[in-house]
Design a protein around this motif. Structure first.
Motif, PDB file in Angstrom:
ATOM      1  N   ILE A 130       8.744   5.187   0.150  1.00  0.00           N
ATOM      2  CA  ILE A 130       8.163   6.113   1.129  1.00  0.00           C
ATOM      3  C   ILE A 130       6.716   6.400   0.711  1.00  0.00           C
ATOM      4  N   LEU A 131       5.806   6.040   1.568  1.00  0.00           N
ATOM      5  CA  LEU A 131       4.382   6.272   1.287  1.00  0.00           C
ATOM      6  C   LEU A 131       3.907   7.461   2.103  1.00  0.00           C
ATOM      7  N   THR A 132       3.307   8.421   1.442  1.00  0.00           N
ATOM      8  CA  THR A 132       2.731   9.567   2.152  1.00  0.00           C
ATOM      9  C   THR A 132       1.229   9.556   1.868  1.00  0.00           C
ATOM     10  N   VAL A 133       0.456   9.447   2.931  1.00  0.00           N
ATOM     11  CA  VAL A 133      -1.000   9.385   2.743  1.00  0.00           C
ATOM     12  C   VAL A 133      -1.667  10.459   3.608  1.00  0.00           C
ATOM     13  N   THR A 134      -2.627  11.141   3.006  1.00  0.00           N
ATOM     14  CA  THR A 134      -3.411  12.141   3.743  1.00  0.00           C
ATOM     15  C   THR A 134      -4.878  11.725   3.659  1.00  0.00           C
ATOM     16  N   PHE A 135      -5.489  11.599   4.824  1.00  0.00           N
ATOM     17  CA  PHE A 135      -6.899  11.189   4.875  1.00  0.00           C
ATOM     18  C   PHE A 135      -7.791  12.419   5.003  1.00  0.00           C
TER      19      PHE A 135
ATOM     20  N   ILE B 212       7.686   1.798   3.812  1.00  0.00           N
ATOM     21  CA  ILE B 212       7.063   0.484   3.636  1.00  0.00           C
ATOM     22  C   ILE B 212       7.961  -0.425   2.778  1.00  0.00           C
ATOM     23  N   ALA B 213       7.742  -1.703   2.861  1.00  0.00           N
ATOM     24  CA  ALA B 213       8.503  -2.653   2.034  1.00  0.00           C
ATOM     25  C   ALA B 213       8.112  -2.432   0.572  1.00  0.00           C
ATOM     26  N   ARG B 214       9.120  -2.435  -0.293  1.00  0.00           N
ATOM     27  CA  ARG B 214       8.896  -2.146  -1.709  1.00  0.00           C
ATOM     28  C   ARG B 214       7.850  -3.075  -2.330  1.00  0.00           C
ATOM     29  N   GLU B 215       7.945  -4.370  -2.011  1.00  0.00           N
ATOM     30  CA  GLU B 215       7.037  -5.330  -2.672  1.00  0.00           C
ATOM     31  C   GLU B 215       5.601  -5.230  -2.161  1.00  0.00           C
ATOM     32  N   ARG B 216       5.423  -4.581  -1.008  1.00  0.00           N
ATOM     33  CA  ARG B 216       4.062  -4.467  -0.468  1.00  0.00           C
ATOM     34  C   ARG B 216       3.373  -3.176  -0.915  1.00  0.00           C
ATOM     35  N   ALA B 217       4.099  -2.322  -1.627  1.00  0.00           N
ATOM     36  CA  ALA B 217       3.577  -0.999  -1.972  1.00  0.00           C
ATOM     37  C   ALA B 217       2.222  -1.064  -2.705  1.00  0.00           C
ATOM     38  N   PRO B 218       2.062  -1.896  -3.774  1.00  0.00           N
ATOM     39  CA  PRO B 218       0.774  -1.912  -4.487  1.00  0.00           C
ATOM     40  C   PRO B 218      -0.381  -2.370  -3.590  1.00  0.00           C
ATOM     41  N   GLU B 219      -0.079  -3.395  -2.803  1.00  0.00           N
ATOM     42  CA  GLU B 219      -1.124  -3.954  -1.926  1.00  0.00           C
ATOM     43  C   GLU B 219      -1.574  -2.921  -0.884  1.00  0.00           C
ATOM     44  N   ILE B 220      -0.601  -2.231  -0.296  1.00  0.00           N
ATOM     45  CA  ILE B 220      -0.926  -1.239   0.740  1.00  0.00           C
ATOM     46  C   ILE B 220      -1.691  -0.068   0.136  1.00  0.00           C
ATOM     47  N   ALA B 221      -1.256   0.373  -1.025  1.00  0.00           N
ATOM     48  CA  ALA B 221      -1.940   1.497  -1.676  1.00  0.00           C
ATOM     49  C   ALA B 221      -3.394   1.125  -1.981  1.00  0.00           C
ATOM     50  N   ALA B 222      -3.588  -0.092  -2.494  1.00  0.00           N
ATOM     51  CA  ALA B 222      -4.952  -0.541  -2.828  1.00  0.00           C
ATOM     52  C   ALA B 222      -5.811  -0.604  -1.572  1.00  0.00           C
ATOM     53  N   HIS B 223      -5.212  -1.121  -0.504  1.00  0.00           N
ATOM     54  CA  HIS B 223      -5.938  -1.250   0.753  1.00  0.00           C
ATOM     55  C   HIS B 223      -6.365   0.123   1.262  1.00  0.00           C
ATOM     56  N   LEU B 224      -5.475   1.097   1.184  1.00  0.00           N
ATOM     57  CA  LEU B 224      -5.784   2.435   1.692  1.00  0.00           C
ATOM     58  C   LEU B 224      -6.874   3.102   0.851  1.00  0.00           C
ATOM     59  N   TYR B 225      -6.762   2.951  -0.497  1.00  0.00           N
ATOM     60  CA  TYR B 225      -7.804   3.525  -1.359  1.00  0.00           C
ATOM     61  C   TYR B 225      -9.162   2.900  -1.067  1.00  0.00           C
ATOM     62  N   ALA B 226      -9.120   1.603  -0.704  1.00  0.00           N
ATOM     63  CA  ALA B 226     -10.372   0.880  -0.457  1.00  0.00           C
ATOM     64  C   ALA B 226     -11.116   1.436   0.756  1.00  0.00           C
ATOM     65  N   THR B 227     -10.429   2.137   1.629  1.00  0.00           N
ATOM     66  CA  THR B 227     -11.107   2.716   2.799  1.00  0.00           C
ATOM     67  C   THR B 227     -12.006   3.875   2.377  1.00  0.00           C
ATOM     68  N   GLY B 228     -11.720   4.463   1.202  1.00  0.00           N
ATOM     69  CA  GLY B 228     -12.526   5.579   0.694  1.00  0.00           C
ATOM     70  C   GLY B 228     -12.276   6.882   1.429  1.00  0.00           C
ATOM     71  N   ALA B 229     -11.269   6.877   2.323  1.00  0.00           N
ATOM     72  CA  ALA B 229     -11.018   8.080   3.125  1.00  0.00           C
ATOM     73  C   ALA B 229      -9.769   8.836   2.676  1.00  0.00           C
ATOM     74  N   VAL B 230      -9.129   8.349   1.617  1.00  0.00           N
ATOM     75  CA  VAL B 230      -7.846   8.945   1.206  1.00  0.00           C
ATOM     76  C   VAL B 230      -8.092  10.219   0.383  1.00  0.00           C
ATOM     77  N   SER B 231      -7.448  11.315   0.783  1.00  0.00           N
ATOM     78  CA  SER B 231      -7.546  12.519  -0.058  1.00  0.00           C
ATOM     79  C   SER B 231      -6.294  12.652  -0.938  1.00  0.00           C
ATOM     80  N   ASP B 232      -5.187  12.112  -0.470  1.00  0.00           N
ATOM     81  CA  ASP B 232      -3.952  12.175  -1.296  1.00  0.00           C
ATOM     82  C   ASP B 232      -3.030  11.024  -0.900  1.00  0.00           C
ATOM     83  N   LEU B 233      -2.382  10.420  -1.920  1.00  0.00           N
ATOM     84  CA  LEU B 233      -1.448   9.325  -1.628  1.00  0.00           C
ATOM     85  C   LEU B 233      -0.300   9.372  -2.639  1.00  0.00           C
ATOM     86  N   THR B 234       0.897   9.383  -2.117  1.00  0.00           N
ATOM     87  CA  THR B 234       2.069   9.352  -3.026  1.00  0.00           C
ATOM     88  C   THR B 234       3.040   8.271  -2.572  1.00  0.00           C
TER      89      THR B 234
END
Lengths: 302, 341
Positions: free
Chosen positions: B256-261, B288-310
């Motif tokens: 379960i990915l929780t992201v706040t922009f 999200i799919a378990r194996e995609r978790a690192p890739e998705i997290a990296a992608h979201l951080y790369a947007t520079g708009a993330v204030s919180d991600l768990t």
């Protein structure tokens, strides 16, 4: 696989200090140690039962009066009957018999048919089976406690009644040898009743309600053949012959016969022999039922 | 060096014969003369191997065979077939050496004498287990302190609260310091605070003495807090044996990915990442799919708009429910054998 308790503990905790290896005790030392341990456990269990029983003082008092009630009703009935019909039992004999009867009943009484069968039925036997002590020890301790407490209430009542009717009672030989033999007969009655009732209770591993079987084997017949309803000496001779070979006489009437000096030393010895054989027989059957019963036990509930 | 094996079972099987009765008077009469007996297979071919010092969760739905297994392991009932070795003993022989090494806690009325204060029950256990005065005093004081039961010791057991009684029950069960502890629902019926206290105690006790613990519980918080390895049984069969994380991964191969922009990036499409569970302004909760978790997290951080991600594991309850549902295919659970007596 492992067998030592300490080896069962894994790496997380510090290793507790192991006791130094002990040399196995000789047979005498082993018996002494086992007896001492049983004594300590028994005393503690009796003490615990005393503490519980003392919380129910009112119930004990009521129970003592209940124990007196039946014999009082019976003695009044028999006194009335014998006055009309006559017979070799005098008024004094009846009075003595039914005054001593509640005491002997209390000493030999056993209620494992209710308690043990209930434990089996409800699964509360589990808690005893998990301990390194035979479950029957808990029942023995409870019986010892209850009997002592009930006798403490009952004996003064009986003594007062005996004092009240004293002149009508027959003379008794209360010499030491007779009291010792009487004590042995009481012990036999207690052991026999316990082995018999507990063996019946063990059928609870297969039968849902053991009480009915107990009514057949241990209550109705016991009342007649044991000497509860009527002294065995007043029964027809063929019935007395039958009672000599059944276990019931030795759980109630036998100690009373010795107290009243109604049997010869030879007859007493024979009585002890037959009673002891019944004890052994019930014990052997009980052991077998226990072993087979545990295989059938489902341990539900508890 | 691997720890020695404390519990081992091989092809363990336990049947119960029951006499079911249909509704109504006629059925009662029929049952009286022609009782119908059914054999229920409570445990079927269970293989277990638990090392000394392990703390293992033993899970399964109601009627899965957990308690039956614990009863066989503690020697209360014999198996119908198969072998068991606990602490090097065959439990059903119930040798004193075996009983001195185990303890089974089932509910709050297992050990305590109802009409007596727990102090008295502890003293009785001291004699039964043959502890010296010094051993008894030391162990009792230790348990009283760890379980915080000092004030309860002199109160009749029946007057204690459920939580107090459970803690006293544990103290009694552990007085002889068993090497193996079977716990059947130790926190059942307790409030959340008391559940936590019991869990803290068990963790502390295990850390201190390294006792082998086999625990059944329907509270997944117990399992998550206390055990790393879980064994799951359903309909008497083992369906899982491994780390808790692997159980959730197997039953729910998602995270379960929780992201706040700070501000939602232009063109952000959560549906492309996975299944949107919840959206509230700039906060998204996405499965999200378990194996995609690192890739998705990296992608979201790369947007520079993330204030919180768990990233969270799915709740264990859901994982278990999925596992049992997946194993719910009807099996040969009972075989009906009409018996005319």
């Amino acid at each position: 696989m492992i067998t030592s308790p300490e080896a069962l503990r894994g790496p997380p905790g510090p290793t507790p200090t192991s006791p130094p290896p002990e040399t196995p005790p000789g047979p005498v030392a082993w018996v002494v140690r086992a007896t001492r341990r049983r004594w300590r456990i028994g005393s503690r269990l009796v003490s615990a039962n005393w503490q519980m029983a003392l919380g129910y003082r009112g119930m004990l008092l009521v129970d003592s009066f209940r124990a007196m009630l039946n014999p009082l009703v019976l003695v009044l009935a028999w006194l009335s009957v014998t006055r009309q019909a006559g017979g070799e039992f005098s008024d004094g004999d009846y009075l003595l018999y039914y005054l001593a009867l509640p005491v002997v009943t209390k000493v030999s009484e056993c209620w494992t048919v209710f308690t043990l069968s209930e434990e089996i039925r409800t699964g509360t036997l589990n808690r005893h089976l998990l301990k390194p002590l035979h479950p029957l020890w808990f029942h023995v301790a409870e019986h010892l406690t209850q009997k002592i407490l009930q006798l403490l209430h009952l004996v003064p009542v009986v003594a007062t009644l005996a004092w009240a009717v004293g002149p009508r009672l027959p003379a008794l030989d209360l010499s030491w040898p007779r009291l010792v033999v009487m004590g042995a007969a009481l012990a036999l009655a207690t052991i026999l009743r316990f082995t018999m009732t507990t063996t019946i209770a063990m059928t609870g591993f297969w039968i849902e309600r053991v009480e009915n079987l107990n009514l057949v084997l241990n209550a109705a017949i016991f009342a007649l053949m044991g000497g509860m309803v009527v002294p065995l000496e007043t029964l027809p001779s063929w019935m007395r012959w039958v009672t000599d070979f059944l276990p019931y006489r030795y759980t109630l009437s036998f100690p009373l016969e010795i107290l009243r000096g109604r049997i010869t030393p030879g007859q007493a010895a024979g009585g002890f022999g037959v009673g002891a054989m019944w004890c052994l027989a019930w014990f052997v059957v009980g052991q077998r039922l226990w072993r087979r019963g545990l295989l059938a036990y489902t341990a539900h509930g508890g | 060096m691997t720890a020695p094996t404390a519990i081992r079972t091989c092809a363990l099987h336990r049947d119960f014969v029951v006499t079911p009765k249909d509704e109504g008077l006629l059925a009662s009469f029929r049952n009286l003369f022609w009782p119908r007996q059914e054999t229920l297979q409570a445990v079927r071919g269970l293989d277990l191997e638990i090392q000394a010092g392990e703390m293992v969760g033993f899970l399964g739905p109601n009627g899965a065979g957990k308690t039956t297994t614990l009863k066989m392991l503690s020697g209360l009932i014999p198996p119908t077939s198969g072998t068991i070795e606990v602490a090097g003993h065959q439990p059903f022989h119930r040798e004193a050496a075996f009983l001195n090494q185990i303890s089974l806690v089932m509910g709050q009325k297992q050990n305590l004498w109802w009409d007596l204060p727990p102090a008295e029950t502890l003293a009785i256990h001291r004699e039964i287990y043959g502890l010296s005065a010094e051993e008894f005093r030391q162990r009792r004081d230790e348990l009283v302190e760890m379980l915080e039961i000092g004030p309860c010791l002199t109160i009749q057991a029946r007057k204690l609260s459920l939580g107090q009684r459970m803690r006293c029950e544990l103290a009694t069960a552990l007085l002889h310091r068993p090497g193996i502890l079977f716990l059947d629902e130790p926190t059942i019926g307790l409030d959340i605070l008391m559940q936590k206290r019991i869990r803290t105690f068990l963790l502390d006790y295990h850390a201190r003495f390294g006792t082998t613990v086999l625990l059944t519980s329907h509270y997944m918080d117990d399992v998550a807090a206390l055990t790393r390895r879980v064994i799951v049984i359903n309909r008497g069969r083992k369906v899982f044996d491994g780390p808790l994380t692997a159980l959730t991964a197997r039953a729910r191969p998602e995270r379960i990915l929780t992201v706040t922009f700070q501000a939602v990036p232009a063109g952000f499409s959560p549906e492309n990442l996975g299944r949107v569970q919840e959206q509230e302004g700039p906060r998204f909760r996405i499965i999200i799919a378990r194996e995609r978790a690192p890739e998705i997290a990296a992608h979201l951080y790369a947007t520079g708009a993330v204030s919180d991600l768990t990233l969270e594991e799915p709740p264990l309850e859901e994982a278990m429910a999925d596992l049992f549902a997946g194993d719910a295919t009807p099996g040969p659970e009972s075989s009906s054998t009409p018996d005319r007596a």
